[in-house]
Design an enzyme around this catalytic site. Structure first.
Site, PDB file in Angstrom:
ATOM      1  N   HIS A   1      96.409   2.256  -9.743  1.00  0.00           N
ATOM      2  CA  HIS A   1      97.541   1.537 -10.342  1.00  0.00           C
ATOM      3  C   HIS A   1      97.488   1.649 -11.861  1.00  0.00           C
ATOM      4  O   HIS A   1      96.431   1.452 -12.454  1.00  0.00           O
ATOM      5  CB  HIS A   1      97.504   0.055  -9.950  1.00  0.00           C
TER       6      HIS A   1
ATOM      7  N   TYR B   1     101.473 -10.899 -10.477  1.00  0.00           N
ATOM      8  CA  TYR B   1     100.880 -12.202 -10.775  1.00  0.00           C
ATOM      9  C   TYR B   1     102.039 -13.114 -11.180  1.00  0.00           C
ATOM     10  O   TYR B   1     102.678 -12.879 -12.210  1.00  0.00           O
ATOM     11  CB  TYR B   1      99.886 -12.093 -11.932  1.00  0.00           C
TER      12      TYR B   1
ATOM     13  N   PRO C   1      89.069 -15.771  -9.329  1.00  0.00           N
ATOM     14  CA  PRO C   1      89.509 -14.403  -9.021  1.00  0.00           C
ATOM     15  C   PRO C   1      90.723 -13.896  -9.823  1.00  0.00           C
ATOM     16  O   PRO C   1      91.078 -12.725  -9.709  1.00  0.00           O
ATOM     17  CB  PRO C   1      89.826 -14.456  -7.521  1.00  0.00           C
TER      18      PRO C   1
ATOM     19  N   LYS D   1      87.527  -9.899 -11.673  1.00  0.00           N
ATOM     20  CA  LYS D   1      86.333  -9.428 -12.358  1.00  0.00           C
ATOM     21  C   LYS D   1      85.032  -9.540 -11.558  1.00  0.00           C
ATOM     22  O   LYS D   1      84.025  -8.909 -11.910  1.00  0.00           O
ATOM     23  CB  LYS D   1      86.145 -10.217 -13.675  1.00  0.00           C
TER      24      LYS D   1
ATOM     25  N   TYR E   1      91.564  -6.328 -18.425  1.00  0.00           N
ATOM     26  CA  TYR E   1      91.846  -6.153 -16.997  1.00  0.00           C
ATOM     27  C   TYR E   1      91.281  -4.841 -16.480  1.00  0.00           C
ATOM     28  O   TYR E   1      90.670  -4.797 -15.408  1.00  0.00           O
ATOM     29  CB  TYR E   1      93.362  -6.236 -16.756  1.00  0.00           C
TER      30      TYR E   1
HETATM   31  P1  RFL Z   1      77.903 -11.226  -2.537  1.00  0.00           P
HETATM   32  O1  RFL Z   1      79.040 -10.307  -2.221  1.00  0.00           O
HETATM   33  O2  RFL Z   1      78.110 -12.675  -2.303  1.00  0.00           O
HETATM   34  O3  RFL Z   1      76.651 -10.710  -1.712  1.00  0.00           O
HETATM   35  C1  RFL Z   1      75.476 -11.475  -1.596  1.00  0.00           C
HETATM   36  C2  RFL Z   1      74.814 -11.115  -0.284  1.00  0.00           C
HETATM   37  O4  RFL Z   1      73.572 -11.817  -0.193  1.00  0.00           O
HETATM   38  C3  RFL Z   1      73.442 -12.358   1.113  1.00  0.00           C
HETATM   39  N1  RFL Z   1      72.547 -13.522   1.040  1.00  0.00           N
HETATM   40  C4  RFL Z   1      71.252 -13.491   1.421  1.00  0.00           C
HETATM   41  N2  RFL Z   1      70.509 -12.512   1.943  1.00  0.00           N
HETATM   42  C5  RFL Z   1      69.216 -12.793   2.236  1.00  0.00           C
HETATM   43  N3  RFL Z   1      68.674 -14.021   2.031  1.00  0.00           N
HETATM   44  C6  RFL Z   1      69.388 -15.033   1.513  1.00  0.00           C
HETATM   45  N4  RFL Z   1      68.832 -16.232   1.292  1.00  0.00           N
HETATM   46  C7  RFL Z   1      70.740 -14.775   1.174  1.00  0.00           C
HETATM   47  N5  RFL Z   1      71.730 -15.531   0.643  1.00  0.00           N
HETATM   48  C8  RFL Z   1      72.811 -14.761   0.572  1.00  0.00           C
HETATM   49  C9  RFL Z   1      74.861 -12.708   1.522  1.00  0.00           C
HETATM   50  O5  RFL Z   1      74.994 -12.781   2.926  1.00  0.00           O
HETATM   51  C10 RFL Z   1      75.637 -11.549   0.917  1.00  0.00           C
HETATM   52  O6  RFL Z   1      75.783 -10.479   1.820  1.00  0.00           O
HETATM   53  O7  RFL Z   1      77.439 -11.063  -4.060  1.00  0.00           O
HETATM   54  P2  RFL Z   1      77.436  -9.807  -5.033  1.00  0.00           P
HETATM   55  O8  RFL Z   1      76.817  -8.615  -4.386  1.00  0.00           O
HETATM   56  O9  RFL Z   1      76.935 -10.303  -6.321  1.00  0.00           O
HETATM   57  O10 RFL Z   1      79.003  -9.414  -5.194  1.00  0.00           O
HETATM   58  C11 RFL Z   1      79.914 -10.288  -5.807  1.00  0.00           C
HETATM   59  C12 RFL Z   1      81.321 -10.091  -5.234  1.00  0.00           C
HETATM   60  O11 RFL Z   1      81.253 -10.167  -3.818  1.00  0.00           O
HETATM   61  C13 RFL Z   1      82.324 -11.110  -5.784  1.00  0.00           C
HETATM   62  O12 RFL Z   1      82.118 -11.312  -7.151  1.00  0.00           O
HETATM   63  C14 RFL Z   1      83.782 -10.656  -5.558  1.00  0.00           C
HETATM   64  O13 RFL Z   1      84.126 -10.650  -4.196  1.00  0.00           O
HETATM   65  C15 RFL Z   1      84.733 -11.569  -6.323  1.00  0.00           C
HETATM   66  N6  RFL Z   1      86.140 -11.243  -6.121  1.00  0.00           N
HETATM   67  C16 RFL Z   1      86.732 -10.189  -6.800  1.00  0.00           C
HETATM   68  N7  RFL Z   1      86.002  -9.392  -7.603  1.00  0.00           N
HETATM   69  C17 RFL Z   1      86.573  -8.303  -8.201  1.00  0.00           C
HETATM   70  O14 RFL Z   1      85.880  -7.603  -8.939  1.00  0.00           O
HETATM   71  N8  RFL Z   1      87.895  -7.968  -8.016  1.00  0.00           N
HETATM   72  C18 RFL Z   1      88.701  -8.712  -7.220  1.00  0.00           C
HETATM   73  O15 RFL Z   1      89.872  -8.356  -7.016  1.00  0.00           O
HETATM   74  C19 RFL Z   1      88.141  -9.894  -6.606  1.00  0.00           C
HETATM   75  N9  RFL Z   1      88.875 -10.674  -5.798  1.00  0.00           N
HETATM   76  C20 RFL Z   1      86.913 -12.011  -5.252  1.00  0.00           C
HETATM   77  C21 RFL Z   1      88.288 -11.707  -5.118  1.00  0.00           C
HETATM   78  C22 RFL Z   1      86.351 -13.055  -4.527  1.00  0.00           C
HETATM   79  C23 RFL Z   1      87.139 -13.787  -3.684  1.00  0.00           C
HETATM   80  N10 RFL Z   1      86.534 -14.825  -2.940  1.00  0.00           N
HETATM   81  C24 RFL Z   1      86.543 -14.841  -1.540  1.00  0.00           C
HETATM   82  C25 RFL Z   1      85.673 -15.724  -3.611  1.00  0.00           C
HETATM   83  C26 RFL Z   1      89.095 -12.435  -4.280  1.00  0.00           C
HETATM   84  C27 RFL Z   1      88.529 -13.503  -3.569  1.00  0.00           C
HETATM   85  C28 RFL Z   1      89.463 -14.300  -2.707  1.00  0.00           C
HETATM   86  C1  PHB Z   2      92.883  -8.777  -4.084  1.00  0.00           C
HETATM   87  O1  PHB Z   2      93.572  -7.782  -3.791  1.00  0.00           O
HETATM   88  O2  PHB Z   2      92.185  -9.350  -3.240  1.00  0.00           O
HETATM   89  C2  PHB Z   2      92.899  -9.302  -5.458  1.00  0.00           C
HETATM   90  C3  PHB Z   2      93.633  -8.632  -6.440  1.00  0.00           C
HETATM   91  C4  PHB Z   2      93.658  -9.136  -7.737  1.00  0.00           C
HETATM   92  C5  PHB Z   2      92.969 -10.302  -8.036  1.00  0.00           C
HETATM   93  C6  PHB Z   2      92.238 -10.953  -7.065  1.00  0.00           C
HETATM   94  C7  PHB Z   2      92.209 -10.452  -5.768  1.00  0.00           C
HETATM   95  O3  PHB Z   2      93.038 -10.802  -9.300  1.00  0.00           O
END
Ligand code: RFL
Ligand code: PHB
Length: 392
Positions: free
Chosen positions: A74, A202, A294, A298, A386
């Site tokens: 994008h 957004y 979110p 980031k 961004y």
């Molecule tokens: P994770 O993905 O939480 O992975 C951690 C892993 O550790 C495991 N774990 C354990 N394992 C062993 N022993 C234990 N005691 C443990 N405790 C936990 C867990 O099961 C898991 O598998 O962390 P990590 O790797 O630091 O990654 C971070 C990302 O997952 C997170 O920041 C993103 O998903 C945030 N996020 C977004 N980030 C972006 O860069 N772009 C996006 O568009 C974006 N959109 C989002 C998001 C997060 C969202 N939610 C659900 C909070 C949208 C949403 C809705």
């Molecule tokens: C997503 O596609 O899940 C998404 C996209 C942009 C954001 C957060 C989540 O800022």
């Protein structure tokens, strides 16, 4: 059974898996311990937006092939408010772009890459605890298949997310935590429908924020601001569409395309930073050390930036006989993290309905939005954050 590894990584999210992949490319062995099943790890729906720098790392390290094929590049995003949509021309402004490619697809690609070289990932482990991080030989104890095991190592990487155990292993008298919990959450849905728009939208509306994102030509990801205690299963599809339509409608007659909703969930929103990100031979990376709301997309990108830095520092330790980069890891990583914290906070405050804001503050919010979409300088500020600031 082997009992020592140079690096033990706790958590098989994007941070832990990418770290093990980068270390492998540098000739450093590691093992990943994950509490969930492989199926759960590969199917959890989370992030979607990859910064240019994240794409570059995945491409340069040989795990970007499917992302290039299936991800969507994008070159802009849209901000919708007051009945009109305004484009932020990311690539025109910055020369960089983003890719929309789901986090669990990145995870599948990384697990496949680790498997291809017999990289060790233990799923379904429990009772993980870390020990002696202050010494030259820390260890990690855990239970797998009903057996208690203990591994010694040179370093522990705490990549176990916000609810993990590693952060707590940094003594509370040296650990500082900064936090803001927002009084709203995001209601997220996955919809079987074609895209309604070529770019992410957004939307800031009196009823609250909404985001129209995508996953594939047939699956769309949409969110709208809600009460953080909202129970997703109590919402009818009709009520969800009503909120999404109302918040995104524009005066030019554009309308969101509906489809079958096949997943609903509510996520809470917080900003959080724990410092320092290192204690002795324990290094934290990703959500284990910091959370962003979110709105700025980031979270996963920060996790990638952390482990990219940590892998380079470990390479220096093992292959160039210097600990300088390891010693500087926390301070260097935190510079990028605080920048992303500010950007995510700023985007969140600018785009959400703020029930605690006075009428004056609400006017300030609108004035800021008008400025961001009308001034090149202000658009560029949004755009360069961004798409992601340079890594080095
Ligand atoms: P994770 O993905 O939480 O992975 C951690 C892993 O550790 C495991 N774990 C354990 N394992 C062993 N022993 C234990 N005691 C443990 N405790 C936990 C867990 O099961 C898991 O598998 O962390 P990590 O790797 O630091 O990654 C971070 C990302 O997952 C997170 O920041 C993103 O998903 C945030 N996020 C977004 N980030 C972006 O860069 N772009 C996006 O568009 C974006 N959109 C989002 C998001 C997060 C969202 N939610 C659900 C909070 C949208 C949403 C809705
Ligand atoms: C997503 O596609 O899940 C998404 C996209 C942009 C954001 C957060 C989540 O800022």
């Amino acid at each position: 059974m082997r009992t020592h590894y140079p690096v033990v990584i706790v958590g098989a999210g994007p941070a832990g898996l990418l770290l093990s992949h980068l270390l492998h490319l540098q000739g450093i062995e590691s093992i990943v311990l994950e509490s969930r099943s492989r199926e759960a790890v590969e199917s959890t729906i989370r992030a979607g937006v990859l910064e240019q720098g994240t794409m570059d790392i995945l491409n340069e390290t040989g795990v970007g092939e499917r992302m290039r094929r299936e991800g969507a590049v994008h070159h802009g995003i849209e901000l919708a408010f007051g009945g009109a949509r305004h484009r932020i021309a990311l690539t025109e402004l910055t020369g960089r772009a983003i890719t929309v490619y789901a986090q669990h697809e990145v995870i599948k690609d990384l697990i496949a890459a680790r498997e291809a070289v017999q990289g060790e990932i233990l799923f379904d482990v429990s009772d993980v605890s870390v020990h002696d991080v202050d010494s030259a030989q820390p260890s990690v104890q855990f239970v797998v298949d009903g057996q208690t095991r203990r591994l010694t190592c040179d370093f522990i990487a705490g990549c176990d997310g916000f609810h993990g155990v590693c952060r707590e292993a940094i003594p509370s008298d040296v650990r500082e935590e900064y936090q803001r919990v927002y009084p709203f959450g995001w209601f997220g849905v996955l919809v079987e429908a074609p895209p309604s728009s070529d770019e992410l939208i957004y939307a800031a509306h009196e009823r609250g924020f909404a985001l129209i994102s995508t996953r594939s030509p047939m699956v769309q990801r949409m969110y709208f601001q809600c009460d953080p205690s909202e129970r997703a299963e109590t919402w009818s599809d009709e009520r969800i569409w009503h909120e999404l339509h109302t918040r995104t409608e524009s005066d030019d007659g554009w309308r969101l395309k509906e489809g079958r909703i096949f997943q609903k969930n509510v996520v809470a929103m917080r900003s959080f930073v724990a410092t320092p990100m290192q204690h002795g031979r324990l290094f934290l990376a990703g959500d284990a050390a910091h959370i962003v709301p979110p709105t700025g997309a980031k979270g996963m990108n920060l996790a990638v930036a952390d482990v990219w830095r940590l892998a380079r520092a470990l390479d220096d330790f093992y292959h160039r006989d210097t600990e300088d980069a390891l010693k500087g890891y926390s301070a260097a990583a935190l510079k990028r993290i605080w920048r992303a914290e500010h950007f995510s906070y700023w985007m969140t405050r600018m785009l959400h309905r703020l029930d605690d804001a006075s009428p004056f503050e609400q006017k300030m919010q609108r004035a800021e939005l008008e400025y961001v979409v009308s001034s090149r300088a202000a658009s560029l500020t949004l755009a360069e954050n961004y798409v992601g600031l340079p890594l080095a």
